[in-house]
Design a protein around this motif. Sequence first.
Motif, PDB file in Angstrom:
ATOM      1  N   PHE A   1       2.641 -15.093 -29.445  1.00 56.16           N
ATOM      2  CA  PHE A   1       3.779 -15.228 -28.548  1.00 56.16           C
ATOM      3  C   PHE A   1       5.071 -15.355 -29.347  1.00 56.16           C
ATOM      4  O   PHE A   1       6.113 -14.837 -28.947  1.00 56.16           O
ATOM      5  CB  PHE A   1       3.570 -16.467 -27.674  1.00 56.16           C
ATOM      6  N   LEU A   2       4.981 -16.011 -30.489  1.00 53.01           N
ATOM      7  CA  LEU A   2       6.149 -16.190 -31.348  1.00 53.01           C
ATOM      8  C   LEU A   2       6.666 -14.839 -31.835  1.00 53.01           C
ATOM      9  O   LEU A   2       7.869 -14.555 -31.767  1.00 53.01           O
ATOM     10  CB  LEU A   2       5.774 -17.090 -32.533  1.00 53.01           C
ATOM     11  N   VAL A   3       5.753 -13.998 -32.290  1.00 51.80           N
ATOM     12  CA  VAL A   3       6.142 -12.676 -32.793  1.00 51.80           C
ATOM     13  C   VAL A   3       6.739 -11.838 -31.666  1.00 51.80           C
ATOM     14  O   VAL A   3       7.758 -11.160 -31.830  1.00 51.80           O
ATOM     15  CB  VAL A   3       4.924 -11.954 -33.419  1.00 51.80           C
ATOM     16  N   ARG A   4       6.131 -11.929 -30.487  1.00 51.52           N
ATOM     17  CA  ARG A   4       6.641 -11.147 -29.358  1.00 51.52           C
ATOM     18  C   ARG A   4       8.024 -11.631 -28.929  1.00 51.52           C
ATOM     19  O   ARG A   4       8.885 -10.833 -28.545  1.00 51.52           O
ATOM     20  CB  ARG A   4       5.651 -11.197 -28.195  1.00 51.52           C
ATOM     21  N   THR A   5       8.247 -12.940 -29.019  1.00 49.31           N
ATOM     22  CA  THR A   5       9.570 -13.454 -28.695  1.00 49.31           C
ATOM     23  C   THR A   5      10.584 -13.005 -29.746  1.00 49.31           C
ATOM     24  O   THR A   5      11.721 -12.651 -29.420  1.00 49.31           O
ATOM     25  CB  THR A   5       9.536 -14.995 -28.609  1.00 49.31           C
TER      26      THR A   5
ATOM     27  N   LEU B   1       8.867 -21.893 -25.870  1.00 47.52           N
ATOM     28  CA  LEU B   1       9.410 -21.015 -26.904  1.00 47.52           C
ATOM     29  C   LEU B   1      10.464 -20.051 -26.379  1.00 47.52           C
ATOM     30  O   LEU B   1      11.490 -19.824 -27.032  1.00 47.52           O
ATOM     31  CB  LEU B   1       8.274 -20.183 -27.513  1.00 47.52           C
ATOM     32  N   THR B   2      10.232 -19.484 -25.186  1.00 44.93           N
ATOM     33  CA  THR B   2      11.122 -18.444 -24.670  1.00 44.93           C
ATOM     34  C   THR B   2      12.545 -18.960 -24.525  1.00 44.93           C
ATOM     35  O   THR B   2      13.490 -18.390 -25.072  1.00 44.93           O
ATOM     36  CB  THR B   2      10.610 -17.938 -23.310  1.00 44.93           C
TER      37      THR B   2
ATOM     38  N   THR C   1      -8.224 -16.230 -33.263  1.00 40.05           N
ATOM     39  CA  THR C   1      -6.928 -15.674 -32.875  1.00 40.05           C
ATOM     40  C   THR C   1      -6.040 -16.745 -32.261  1.00 40.05           C
ATOM     41  O   THR C   1      -4.851 -16.847 -32.575  1.00 40.05           O
ATOM     42  CB  THR C   1      -7.121 -14.538 -31.852  1.00 40.05           C
ATOM     43  N   ILE C   2      -6.621 -17.561 -31.375  1.00 41.13           N
ATOM     44  CA  ILE C   2      -5.844 -18.628 -30.741  1.00 41.13           C
ATOM     45  C   ILE C   2      -5.279 -19.558 -31.811  1.00 41.13           C
ATOM     46  O   ILE C   2      -4.099 -19.909 -31.801  1.00 41.13           O
ATOM     47  CB  ILE C   2      -6.725 -19.420 -29.753  1.00 41.13           C
ATOM     48  N   SER C   3      -6.130 -19.943 -32.758  1.00 40.33           N
ATOM     49  CA  SER C   3      -5.691 -20.854 -33.814  1.00 40.33           C
ATOM     50  C   SER C   3      -4.638 -20.203 -34.703  1.00 40.33           C
ATOM     51  O   SER C   3      -3.613 -20.801 -35.018  1.00 40.33           O
ATOM     52  CB  SER C   3      -6.900 -21.276 -34.650  1.00 40.33           C
ATOM     53  N   PHE C   4      -4.877 -18.965 -35.090  1.00 42.02           N
ATOM     54  CA  PHE C   4      -3.999 -18.264 -36.031  1.00 42.02           C
ATOM     55  C   PHE C   4      -2.610 -18.035 -35.433  1.00 42.02           C
ATOM     56  O   PHE C   4      -1.609 -18.024 -36.145  1.00 42.02           O
ATOM     57  CB  PHE C   4      -4.645 -16.926 -36.402  1.00 42.02           C
ATOM     58  N   ASP C   5      -2.548 -17.843 -34.107  1.00 36.42           N
ATOM     59  CA  ASP C   5      -1.286 -17.536 -33.432  1.00 36.42           C
ATOM     60  C   ASP C   5      -0.541 -18.769 -32.946  1.00 36.42           C
ATOM     61  O   ASP C   5       0.630 -18.695 -32.596  1.00 36.42           O
ATOM     62  CB  ASP C   5      -1.542 -16.648 -32.198  1.00 36.42           C
TER      63      ASP C   5
END
Lengths: 296, 257
Positions: free
Chosen positions: A124-128, A234-235, B196-200
């Motif tokens: 989500f961070l990268v997408r934001t 985050l958004t 994936t959940i942890s990494f992100d």
Amino acid sequence: MAAVRERLLAWLHPRPQARAWALLAPGTLWLLLFFLVPLIIMFVYSMMPRGIYGGVDPGFTLEHYRRFFDPLYLDILRRTFVWSIACTAICLVLGYPVAYAIARGGQWKNLLLFLVVLPFWTSFLVRTFAMIFLLRDSGLVNNWMLRLGVIEHSITLLYTPFAVMAGLVYGFLPFMILPIYASLEKLDLSLLEAAEVLGARPVERFRRVTLPLSMPGVVAGCLLVFIPALGSFLTADLLGGAKQMMIGNLVQNQFSAARNWPFGSAASFIVMALVLLAVMFYLRVKDRAPGEAPLR
Amino acid sequence: MSVRLPRWVLGFSALVYAFLHVPILVLMVFSFNDSKFSVNWSGFTFNWYHRLLERPDILRGLRASLIVGGASTVIATVLGTLIALALARHRFRGRTAFEGFLYVPIVTPEIVVGISLLILFALVKVPLGLTTIVIAHVAFSLSFVVIVVLARLEGMDRTLEEAAMILGADEVTTFWKVTVPQLWPGILSGALLAFTISFDDFVITSFVSGSGSSTLPIVVYGMVRRNVEPSINAISTIILLVTTALIYAADRLVRNK
């Protein structure tokens, strides 16, 4: 080792309940200790006086909940609510046709579905950040609009309500598409055939057969967008300015800069309560089995 | 009966797909752009990727993310698989309520999970670090593992297990020699999702990580806050490629029933 195993099996064999709980225990314990207990502590904290260096002092007070009637905080609550609902509505309008296209996608179905699942799981961070990259003053959107002559000077897109809304929709749209797709996928095509035979035009077939039968997916999708939008942090943090605070940002703020843990806990508890209310609403709607809605 | 899609539905859907994917693609393309400030294309370069290797904070963050991801994935997968087995194979009192309880962590906003754990750790005076991040990630990803493994278990043919038992294998042998090999794709895809959940994860981690235990998303967030620079595009591209590969693998595993 073998003897222990024999004895354990002999003991478990006539006790199916014990066996089930032996499998459940480790994970359940983890969830109790590190999910449920913290929530309870948070709730208790929300009713205690504020400590000087963060944390709380002993005592009981409802002052932190009362503070939400302050216009400043009412404003944040209202904004959070209105934006979450607006985001849900936009996602529904954008998502429904896509879900429909995937369900009737034939040979492309798997690929199309994967392309929706993928953003669902990517950071989500990268997408934001991708949104920042596009929307900032010297970003691509401004750049292209300048070149095409749509605008003469770059316009401020970032740190506006528009940017937050774009970020929310961009972030949560897959949550809308997937459940609607699932309910359209299950739809019995012979019903549409029957409607056609009986003389219903395409628009009518959609309105009176497809749409009512896909309502469980629509309701689930709306809930799955509304809930994370309500609790999002985050958004608004990265795309909104100081004036676009949502309740998630208020919570974060109380635990970092403001150091008012009990007030932050109260705000967090309000988020949690709203989420649980939304879930309960969903379960009630679902139990009325709209999947078998009468075809009036 | 084949239902033809109206043209406007196709066109509209194409636009929505563009909205979902073009921002990310643009982000990736510009990680190779040979200019620090411009959004015009100035030539191809790997410069920004080389720059990443010179940054100790990013390498430390990557290391922390891999340790946390690995540890929390193993724990969540084992605990989640056990719960799924209990749900699929046993009737017990309070089962419906328990299943409901499993969904609560999934719908709970991350920020609530994060601050409630922060309060817990502060209360029992556990110093924040990699361990507290692992604890938090397991609590959040456990339910996802249960759901994925349970789906596989429910679609599984039980006759093989029955045959093994009839042929004289005891329950433990049957479990390891028959159940686990059949269940393996489900377990693996559950593990991939947990990783994936942890990494992100950024939001929960930001509350339960101490100074010196910053995972990659924490480092990236710090960079985004400071200013927009092409190095962020480069590290984002790497993160995206890793998670895309993991999700693709998980997707394939689930589909090959």
